[in-house]
Design a protein around this motif. Structure first.
Motif, PDB file in Angstrom:
ATOM      1  N   GLN A 112       0.582  -1.096  -0.093  1.00 38.45           N
ATOM      2  CA  GLN A 112       0.098  -0.003   0.010  1.00 38.45           C
ATOM      3  C   GLN A 112       0.955   1.293   0.101  1.00 38.45           C
ATOM      4  O   GLN A 112       0.691   2.264  -0.945  1.00 38.45           O
ATOM      5  CB  GLN A 112      -0.856   0.037   1.143  1.00 38.45           C
ATOM      6  CG  GLN A 112      -1.801   1.503   1.369  1.00 38.45           C
ATOM      7  CD  GLN A 112      -2.787   1.413   0.257  1.00 38.45           C
ATOM      8  OE1 GLN A 112      -3.360   0.598  -0.107  1.00 38.45           O
ATOM      9  NE2 GLN A 112      -3.179   2.746   0.140  1.00 38.45           N
ATOM     10  N   LYS A 113       1.830   1.475   0.739  1.00 38.03           N
ATOM     11  CA  LYS A 113       2.646   2.512   0.819  1.00 38.03           C
ATOM     12  C   LYS A 113       3.476   2.840  -0.374  1.00 38.03           C
ATOM     13  O   LYS A 113       3.660   3.836  -0.979  1.00 38.03           O
ATOM     14  CB  LYS A 113       3.653   2.361   2.210  1.00 38.03           C
ATOM     15  CG  LYS A 113       2.955   2.470   3.531  1.00 38.03           C
ATOM     16  CD  LYS A 113       3.669   2.446   4.660  1.00 38.03           C
ATOM     17  CE  LYS A 113       3.177   2.426   5.808  1.00 38.03           C
ATOM     18  NZ  LYS A 113       3.877   1.979   7.248  1.00 38.03           N
ATOM     19  N   ALA A 114       4.121   1.407  -0.951  1.00 37.26           N
ATOM     20  CA  ALA A 114       4.736   1.651  -2.077  1.00 37.26           C
ATOM     21  C   ALA A 114       3.879   2.555  -3.357  1.00 37.26           C
ATOM     22  O   ALA A 114       4.328   3.056  -4.135  1.00 37.26           O
ATOM     23  CB  ALA A 114       5.353   0.249  -2.450  1.00 37.26           C
ATOM     24  N   ALA A 115       2.585   1.745  -3.371  1.00 37.75           N
ATOM     25  CA  ALA A 115       1.750   2.194  -4.435  1.00 37.75           C
ATOM     26  C   ALA A 115       1.310   3.724  -4.263  1.00 37.75           C
ATOM     27  O   ALA A 115       1.160   4.481  -5.246  1.00 37.75           O
ATOM     28  CB  ALA A 115       0.377   1.197  -4.689  1.00 37.75           C
ATOM     29  N   GLU A 116       1.048   4.084  -3.157  1.00 38.20           N
ATOM     30  CA  GLU A 116       0.751   5.647  -2.620  1.00 38.20           C
ATOM     31  C   GLU A 116       1.868   6.420  -3.394  1.00 38.20           C
ATOM     32  O   GLU A 116       1.461   7.454  -3.736  1.00 38.20           O
ATOM     33  CB  GLU A 116       0.524   5.791  -1.280  1.00 38.20           C
ATOM     34  CG  GLU A 116      -0.613   5.270  -0.554  1.00 38.20           C
ATOM     35  CD  GLU A 116      -0.753   5.228   0.833  1.00 38.20           C
ATOM     36  OE1 GLU A 116       0.214   5.570   1.426  1.00 38.20           O
ATOM     37  OE2 GLU A 116      -1.833   4.963   1.490  1.00 38.20           O
ATOM     38  N   GLU A 117       3.021   6.033  -3.254  1.00 38.24           N
ATOM     39  CA  GLU A 117       4.015   6.720  -3.542  1.00 38.24           C
ATOM     40  C   GLU A 117       3.968   6.959  -5.099  1.00 38.24           C
ATOM     41  O   GLU A 117       4.540   7.808  -5.661  1.00 38.24           O
ATOM     42  CB  GLU A 117       5.642   6.245  -3.150  1.00 38.24           C
ATOM     43  CG  GLU A 117       5.832   6.331  -1.839  1.00 38.24           C
ATOM     44  CD  GLU A 117       7.150   5.817  -1.464  1.00 38.24           C
ATOM     45  OE1 GLU A 117       7.840   5.436  -2.260  1.00 38.24           O
ATOM     46  OE2 GLU A 117       7.304   5.595  -0.124  1.00 38.24           O
ATOM     47  N   ALA A 121      -3.309   2.518  -6.222  1.00 36.98           N
ATOM     48  CA  ALA A 121      -3.537   1.482  -5.541  1.00 36.98           C
ATOM     49  C   ALA A 121      -2.575   0.239  -5.707  1.00 36.98           C
ATOM     50  O   ALA A 121      -2.020  -0.109  -6.752  1.00 36.98           O
ATOM     51  CB  ALA A 121      -4.872   0.846  -5.573  1.00 36.98           C
ATOM     52  N   PRO A 122      -2.359  -0.554  -4.732  1.00 36.15           N
ATOM     53  CA  PRO A 122      -1.586  -1.945  -4.859  1.00 36.15           C
ATOM     54  C   PRO A 122      -1.871  -2.960  -5.808  1.00 36.15           C
ATOM     55  O   PRO A 122      -1.143  -3.410  -6.381  1.00 36.15           O
ATOM     56  CB  PRO A 122      -1.148  -2.193  -3.534  1.00 36.15           C
ATOM     57  CG  PRO A 122      -2.226  -1.792  -2.718  1.00 36.15           C
ATOM     58  CD  PRO A 122      -2.788  -0.551  -3.526  1.00 36.15           C
ATOM     59  N   PHE A 123      -3.248  -3.077  -5.665  1.00 37.37           N
ATOM     60  CA  PHE A 123      -3.895  -4.086  -6.249  1.00 37.37           C
ATOM     61  C   PHE A 123      -5.315  -3.721  -6.572  1.00 37.37           C
ATOM     62  O   PHE A 123      -6.031  -2.732  -6.426  1.00 37.37           O
ATOM     63  CB  PHE A 123      -4.220  -5.305  -5.358  1.00 37.37           C
ATOM     64  CG  PHE A 123      -3.143  -5.667  -4.517  1.00 37.37           C
ATOM     65  CD1 PHE A 123      -2.117  -6.714  -5.256  1.00 37.37           C
ATOM     66  CD2 PHE A 123      -2.711  -5.457  -3.258  1.00 37.37           C
ATOM     67  CE1 PHE A 123      -0.890  -7.034  -4.565  1.00 37.37           C
ATOM     68  CE2 PHE A 123      -1.878  -6.134  -2.726  1.00 37.37           C
ATOM     69  CZ  PHE A 123      -0.899  -6.812  -3.368  1.00 37.37           C
ATOM     70  N   GLU A 124      -5.924  -4.415  -7.908  1.00 35.35           N
ATOM     71  CA  GLU A 124      -7.129  -4.068  -8.336  1.00 35.35           C
ATOM     72  C   GLU A 124      -8.168  -4.546  -7.495  1.00 35.35           C
ATOM     73  O   GLU A 124      -9.105  -3.904  -7.202  1.00 35.35           O
ATOM     74  CB  GLU A 124      -7.197  -5.001  -9.715  1.00 35.35           C
ATOM     75  CG  GLU A 124      -8.647  -4.519 -10.431  1.00 35.35           C
ATOM     76  CD  GLU A 124      -8.751  -5.381 -11.704  1.00 35.35           C
ATOM     77  OE1 GLU A 124      -9.804  -5.906 -12.167  1.00 35.35           O
ATOM     78  OE2 GLU A 124      -7.539  -5.472 -12.512  1.00 35.35           O
ATOM     79  N   SER A 125      -7.980  -5.657  -6.718  1.00 35.17           N
ATOM     80  CA  SER A 125      -8.642  -6.147  -5.974  1.00 35.17           C
ATOM     81  C   SER A 125      -8.039  -7.146  -5.005  1.00 35.17           C
ATOM     82  O   SER A 125      -6.943  -7.692  -5.359  1.00 35.17           O
ATOM     83  CB  SER A 125      -9.951  -6.894  -6.515  1.00 35.17           C
ATOM     84  OG  SER A 125      -9.527  -7.891  -7.245  1.00 35.17           O
TER      85      SER A 125
END
Length: 186
Positions: A112-117, A121-125
Motif C-alpha cells: 500500500q505504501k509503495a503504491a501510494e508513492e 492502489a497496490p491491487f485491483e482487488s
C-alpha cells in the motif's frame, strides 16, 4: 494492475483432520480452479497457514479451543488435496499462530505504501477464499481492508465455509456490513 488472491488456511486439519467438517472437502475443486485462474492471468496468489507448535494447548487459543491442530511439521498442517500442488507459484506464504496474519497485514501495508508513492492502489482487488469463514477468513478480510482501505476486498462464498452453517451466514453478513464484497452467495 494485478489482482491478489489470499488462500486462507486450506489445510488438512480443517478439511478432514482434527477440526475437519462435512462440506469442507467440496471447496477443494473451486479453490484450486480459482488459484489456477489467478496464475493464468499473471495475478498474485498468497497463502496463509494456521501454524501451531507442540505447546498449543498452553496458549490462550488452545485453552479456548482445546483441540490440537495444524501443528507445524505434521500432515494436518499441510495444504489439502490438489491445492497443495499449487503452492509452488505463490507470491508469498504466511505462517500465523493466530486467526489474523500479522505477516500478511505487514506485506499488504508495504504494498500500500509503495503504491501510494506512485499515486495508485497496490491491487485491483483482494479476494479471499479458504477456511474457516467465521474465524480466520473474516479476520484476514478485515486486516486486508485495514491495510488497503481503497482496494475492493472480496470474499467468494462458494470458496469458504464453516463447521456451523449459521455462523458462516452470520460471518458473511458481518463482512458485507464491513464493505467487503461477498460474491457467489446462495
Amino acid at each position: 494492475m494485478k489482482r491478489l488472491l489470499v488462500v486462507v488456511d486450506f489445510q488438512n486439519d480443517f478439511v478432514d483432520g482434527a477440526l475437519g467438517f462435512s462440506g469442507a472437502e467440496r471447496l477443494e475443486g473451486p479453490i484450486a480452479e480459482k488459484i489456477r485462474a489467478y496464475y493464468d492471468a499473471y495475478d498474485e496468489v498468497v497463502f496463509t497457514f494456521d501454524t501451531h507448535r507442540r505447546d498449543y494447548l498452553n496458549t490462550q487459543e488452545g485453552r479456548n479451543l482445546p483441540v490440537e491442530h495444524c501443528i507445524d511439521g505434521t500432515p494436518g498442517h499441510d495444504l489439502h488435496g490438489s491445492v497443495a500442488g499449487l503452492l509452488d507459484r505463490a507470491t508469498a506464504v504466511f505462517d500465523k499462530p493466530t486467526f489474523g496474519s500479522e505477516g500478511l497485514f505487514d506485506w499488504l501495508r508495504t504494498a500500500q505504501k509503495a503504491a501510494e508513492e506512485l499515486g495508485r492502489a497496490p491491487f485491483e482487488s483482494i479476494e479471499l477464499v479458504g477456511l474457516v469463514s467465521n474465524i480466520c477468513v473474516i479476520a484476514n478480510a478485515v486486516l486486508a481492508k485495514t491495510a488497503c482501505p481503497e482496494v475492493p476486498v472480496i470474499v467468494d462464498a462458494a470458496c469458504t465455509a464453516s463447521f456451523d452453517p449459521s455462523l458462516n451466514e452470520k460471518a458473511l453478513d458481518v463482512m458485507e456490513g464491513l464493505q467487503i464484497q461477498v460474491i457467489n452467495r446462495r
